[in-house]
Scaffold this motif. Structure first.
Motif, mmCIF file in Angstrom:
data_model
loop_
_atom_site.group_PDB
_atom_site.id
_atom_site.type_symbol
_atom_site.label_atom_id
_atom_site.label_comp_id
_atom_site.label_asym_id
_atom_site.label_seq_id
_atom_site.Cartn_x
_atom_site.Cartn_y
_atom_site.Cartn_z
ATOM 1 N N ARG A 92 0.825 -1.201 0.000
ATOM 2 C CA ARG A 92 0.000 0.000 0.000
ATOM 3 C C ARG A 92 0.861 1.253 0.000
ATOM 4 O O ARG A 92 2.009 1.244 0.450
ATOM 5 N N MET A 104 -5.680 9.079 3.244
ATOM 6 C CA MET A 104 -5.704 8.077 4.306
ATOM 7 C C MET A 104 -5.413 8.801 5.623
ATOM 8 O O MET A 104 -4.263 8.904 6.058
ATOM 9 N N GLY A 143 -4.491 10.186 8.978
ATOM 10 C CA GLY A 143 -3.553 9.678 9.977
ATOM 11 C C GLY A 143 -2.291 9.070 9.403
ATOM 12 O O GLY A 143 -1.406 8.670 10.145
ATOM 13 N N ARG A 144 -2.193 8.973 8.087
ATOM 14 C CA ARG A 144 -1.032 8.348 7.456
ATOM 15 C C ARG A 144 -0.268 9.378 6.648
ATOM 16 O O ARG A 144 -0.853 10.036 5.790
ATOM 17 N N THR A 145 1.002 9.498 6.888
ATOM 18 C CA THR A 145 1.776 10.473 6.122
ATOM 19 C C THR A 145 2.670 9.797 5.085
ATOM 20 O O THR A 145 3.024 10.408 4.092
ATOM 21 N N MET A 146 3.045 8.554 5.302
ATOM 22 C CA MET A 146 3.898 7.876 4.323
ATOM 23 C C MET A 146 3.908 6.394 4.589
ATOM 24 O O MET A 146 4.940 5.794 4.858
ATOM 25 N N GLN A 172 7.614 2.315 5.172
ATOM 26 C CA GLN A 172 8.432 3.519 5.112
ATOM 27 C C GLN A 172 8.270 4.339 6.393
ATOM 28 O O GLN A 172 9.139 5.142 6.725
ATOM 29 N N GLU A 173 7.192 4.130 7.123
ATOM 30 C CA GLU A 173 7.017 4.834 8.395
ATOM 31 C C GLU A 173 8.125 4.489 9.378
ATOM 32 O O GLU A 173 8.391 5.235 10.316
ATOM 33 N N ARG A 174 8.711 3.311 9.202
ATOM 34 C CA ARG A 174 9.860 2.902 10.021
ATOM 35 C C ARG A 174 10.916 2.358 9.075
ATOM 36 O O ARG A 174 11.182 1.158 9.021
#
Lengths: 370, 370, 370, 370
Positions: free
Chosen positions: B161, B256, B258-261, B278-280
């Motif tokens: 995603r 989406m 609450g989602r930035t990447m 990618q968030e981590r």
């Protein structure tokens, strides 16, 4: 004042049968029930097994014939944890005998069979419940309340999955799970995530799916060197369109290496989002517009007394619920429905609708396994 | 011995332009490059802007005309961070002038345009690179090595995603992003997860998708009360079939909440599984059969010197890479390809194939937004 | 063959009393016990309360006097969930009457009192168990097995904590918890993390601590405007030295904002490390040297049938245990100890040693609250 | 208008020297600096090394003598990444020559030495900065703003740690790190968590500690079979009392198996709590009273433009910062302090105070390693 006694007849004493028995035993000490529950009769494959298991699980009587159980006028509720292929026959007999029916999921092996069961139950006016355990989680109901209150705005996307790995081994033999009539990953566990999507977002109006059979053949029985082709799906990915305009996808597999129970979802609305995974069933991640720029984030909400009926298990937060507790809640809900004569939100009709959605996914032409 | 000097011409000084400039400045101190990089000329929308930005970003010269930059025989590499609609024109001129071309994603606005660019570059034999930044992550290459070595067995499922929320506000106005020619969430960010899927699992042979337009109209420009209909997708869910038989799904959205990447995936093979977000971006979760019953689990691998070229940034583990570092790696890879005259794994041909997959998803009849 | 019946007498029907009752009711259907358990008598503060609760919890008899319960020759096991200050009196009477004693933690209010109880029990040869619930977690025993097998090498460091927030509100009134004799955060919940440290690493030979009283006074009773000074600790940080040379620290507080049950630890050995938090009680994070450079990481082990007695609750992994299940395990262990006449690993002697460690921390001169 | 040029002299080109050089090169393109930075001279152990490294790192000149660098009147700033034992000599010479001094941590090897350096700098009125990189994280400043605004109430507890594993191997030889004068885990990395505690909570007024030497001897040099005893700490646990009444603990070790950079803390106040770990340096977990019962939880805040100076690296959230970016921020802060003639919050005085806290922990009598 003494409460009325409700006599339970349980068919089957496997994994789910034991789980039912445990719930029936425990629920009275945790919930203020309208009835005193009596574990009346256990039916199993033969008299000997039934007798042994009845003693272990605390049933007063036992029988090797489910027909005997169903015919016993003393029994009020028939709980069915027998193989899926028997669900219809037992249910129809129980309904005819005037019992309430508590049936494990999936309701039956086909959409048509589920329809017959549903119509019979509705005609008889009996109370029915299909065992979608995971919907009993207090946090799932809390998620639903956040959606209904508009806290996350209009729901625009559902992304879900049910991933386990219990069929990953190519030596796992054929069983009812791989039976072309009613088997496959979608039928076996896909129903969990479909029922979750319906409960939280609403009716599904259109589906599309791609499925895959990874292990093309399996031993005919445990340890056998004889192999037979597998005709059901191991892995499925599906698209969803909901009646309210939201879209989504679900991924289902029983060979998701490293996953034992990732029944999970992320629901996104125009004002917020909710994440959940059964892998951490006591946590709900919620994002809502709040606190201004740079101060927001998904917050991890832990189950607690603010999420009923958690408080029936423990008066303080921080004490987690387990899987078996979900079944206790299910039984408590069943009792309430029986007393009030009201339908349960996962009564037979819901089980039937879930099954039809699964069937529709499987009937699509673009299966890769021909 | 003195290294040859490679003269860089950069078109554009927005978000990505600054990111390119920073990478060109930093890379020489971190990597042992075959060239000394010289920031020769910056082209921007007009002379004044170009002059100001050139000073800020450290370019020796500036121009308000990209044609001037492309025509300058001193320049070796043309880096393009101009609006997507200009990619083809600048690229074709640069190729004709014998330059290497480093172009931001998406390669162009249509599959056809991308094809023309690709064929021109291949005929000229120039080095090309499309800026799929996220593929430069050392852990993504490590994931690929685990797949190639067979550590996770045969890949059977890809679930990916790309979720951001930068268009969630209905007051966010129309821009090139919502242009019916080449706009939409799938085109803008879907290319990231499609390129990831192709890099790790292989060619995609069949797709299906459902898309949704949540905000049906937007202001014609920032703050305007005049509104125009939106004709592109906000949310998309797609099914994938890979050449090697694996199936999968991707979910793409620029709203989406609450989602930035969340550019994320889980790849499941018959012997193991890999998770990434990618968030981590400094963590890879890997599961392989090991340690026996009850002792296994996804293990969290942190980036470190064992994952090249992390060591170029830091000799010790535990010191994380950031987004801008990925661009530095990209430039280092570009230098190596130019010197050795070898194609890059995300050269124009790859950019073209990604674009065609996206186009195929958008051309499907089952779009809910008619 | 019919099993012998074991008659249970329970003192108290509060949070822990209900928890005991539930465990006694459920355990027989989940474990193959040496006895049939009979819920014989419930004792509570008065006859009326006792009668009402006995009906709810399924006890055959009730009494408003714990002395009556203890004196009843039919009763085999006395389970004590009464206030801490009563533990010694009830226990000594029960031992004199020849009962087995199952007592909630802390064993008593002082080290001296705990010593008298322990010596009386050992002289009488009765079976005793102190309710350190959290040690019943199958994953805690798995952690112990990893340490004992040498998988993490020599243990060099223990870092633990027990953090809740139930006394964070300055309006929370005085109660037995704030009684200078036996109250305070260290005494109330510190015993959990001390017992954990001792179970996993071994005897503690030296301690040092700093404590803090945050709310200097509290209402004398709920809602009262009259306030009395608080003389016990709200927050404590302590240093530990273990007999085997390892060192460590623990942090204890009942006003750790945002924490409802962070009973957690990280144990580090020369070859590996183990992390756990009760907030995710079905997960254990384990690191061992394996897989070579760049391939290692903490792996998340989920509870499953490989970690007995999980299999008694569910035959498949992925189905989590909850807090109440830990109490069921505790009762099953008690039954086994009674049958075999062997001491339990958290019998009275262990309860006594934990209490002395806590007392030592509180007796140190460097308390900041004078 | 042309900016003034600031000439940089860097001493050392190891891990930290390269990190400094990279920051000096990059900062101008990312921050709007008051000066143009010129990489003037690199000093290293000998002329040849210095020359080679100067070329690699982009310095105009080089020298094998730090004295030559310090004496050069063209140089404005002396950046020191030489071994700790040289910090005082280089610093005092640089101050005498009128330079600004940017020194890597720890400021020196003893509290006394650090005091001499601090007093000399303050007398000269030069700008100083000690390289506590981790404090440059935008989220750390955001955490401080939450504390200062009262969002978490009165701070009552600090629980911190710095855990790495780079000395876990008993074959890791002696080096300056194990030098009894200024070596040990507390001195090497403990300063990071002590500086963090001071920055966020305030002055530390009292300490207590227990330390441990796990590997009692190490090779005298790499690969040698000759071994010498180790006289410094491998593991330390310490208690803290802060001037504002809060208490806390820190745990420090360079042999925390499985940990590469767990510089982490949880700060608890009467109204909220903050968690951070350098392992996930782009996330801050924050809990505040909000949303009512059952709706609260730690929320994961991601770095973004709302947390300056993140926006200098990227205009959009979701693009993570890396370790090297922290050094770029540090240099930008240094430039601002030099221009404005104002002290930096981790100038020499702060470095000195941190060192004295560490020394106090080490001087305590209860060391287990005698």
């Amino acid at each position: 004042m003494t409460k009325a006694v409700l006599n339970i007849g349980l068919v089957g004493s496997g994994f789910m049968g034991r789980c039912h028995a445990n719930a029936f035993r425990s629920v009275g000490g945790l919930f203020d029930l309208p009835f005193n529950i009596h574990l009346h009769t256990l039916a199993d494959v033969d008299d000997e097994t039934a007798s042994l298991q009845a003693q272990k699980l605390g049933f007063a009587h036992s029988t090797g014939s489910w027909e005997t159980l169903v015919d016993n006028p003393e029994i009020d509720v028939v709980a069915i944890t027998a193989p899926n292929a028997l669900h219809e026959a037992i249910t129809l007999a129980a309904i005819q005998a005037g019992k309430h029916v508590y049936c494990e999921k999936p309701l039956s092996t086909t959409c048509d069979s589920a329809k017959r069961m549903t119509e019979a139950a509705e005609q008889a006016g009996t109370t029915t419940l299909v065992g979608f355990n995971f919907l009993r989680n207090p946090l799932i109901h809390y998620a639903k309340s956040l959606i209904e209150s508009g806290d996350v705005g209009e729901v625009i996307s559902f992304r879900g999955r049910h991933a386990e790995d219990y069929m990953g081994n190519p030596e796992s033999p054929h069983s009812f799970r791989t039976d072309p009539d009613g088997g496959g990953a979608l039928a076996d566990i896909g129903s969990h995530i479909v029922s979750m999507a319906r409960f939280l977002v609403g009716p599904i109006t259109n589906v599309n799916a791609v499925t895959e059979t990874v292990h093309k053949e399996r031993p005919v029985k445990p340890g056998s060197s004889e192999r037979r082709p597998v005709l059901v799906d191991d892995v499925a990915h599906a698209l969803l369109e909901f009646g309210n305009g939201a879209t989504g996808s679900i991924d289902v597999s029983w060979m998701m290496t490293g996953r034992t129970m990732d029944l999970s979802f992320e629901i996104t609305g125009t004002q917020g989002a909710i994440q959940f995974s059964q892998e951490r069933m006591n946590e709900l991640l919620v994002w809502t517009r709040q606190g201004g720029d740079g101060n927001g984030g998904f917050r991890k909400i832990e189950t607690g007394p603010a999420h009923p009926p958690y408080g029936n298990f423990c008066p303080a937060p921080g004490h987690h619920l387990g899987f078996n507790d979900l079944k206790v809640i299910e039984v408590a809900e069943l009792m309430e429905c029986i007393e009030q004569g009201k339908p349960h939100y996962t009564g037979f009709r819901e089980g039937y609708e879930v099954q039809c959605t699964i069937d529709a996914m499987l009937l699509l032409p673009n299966k890769t396994n021909g």
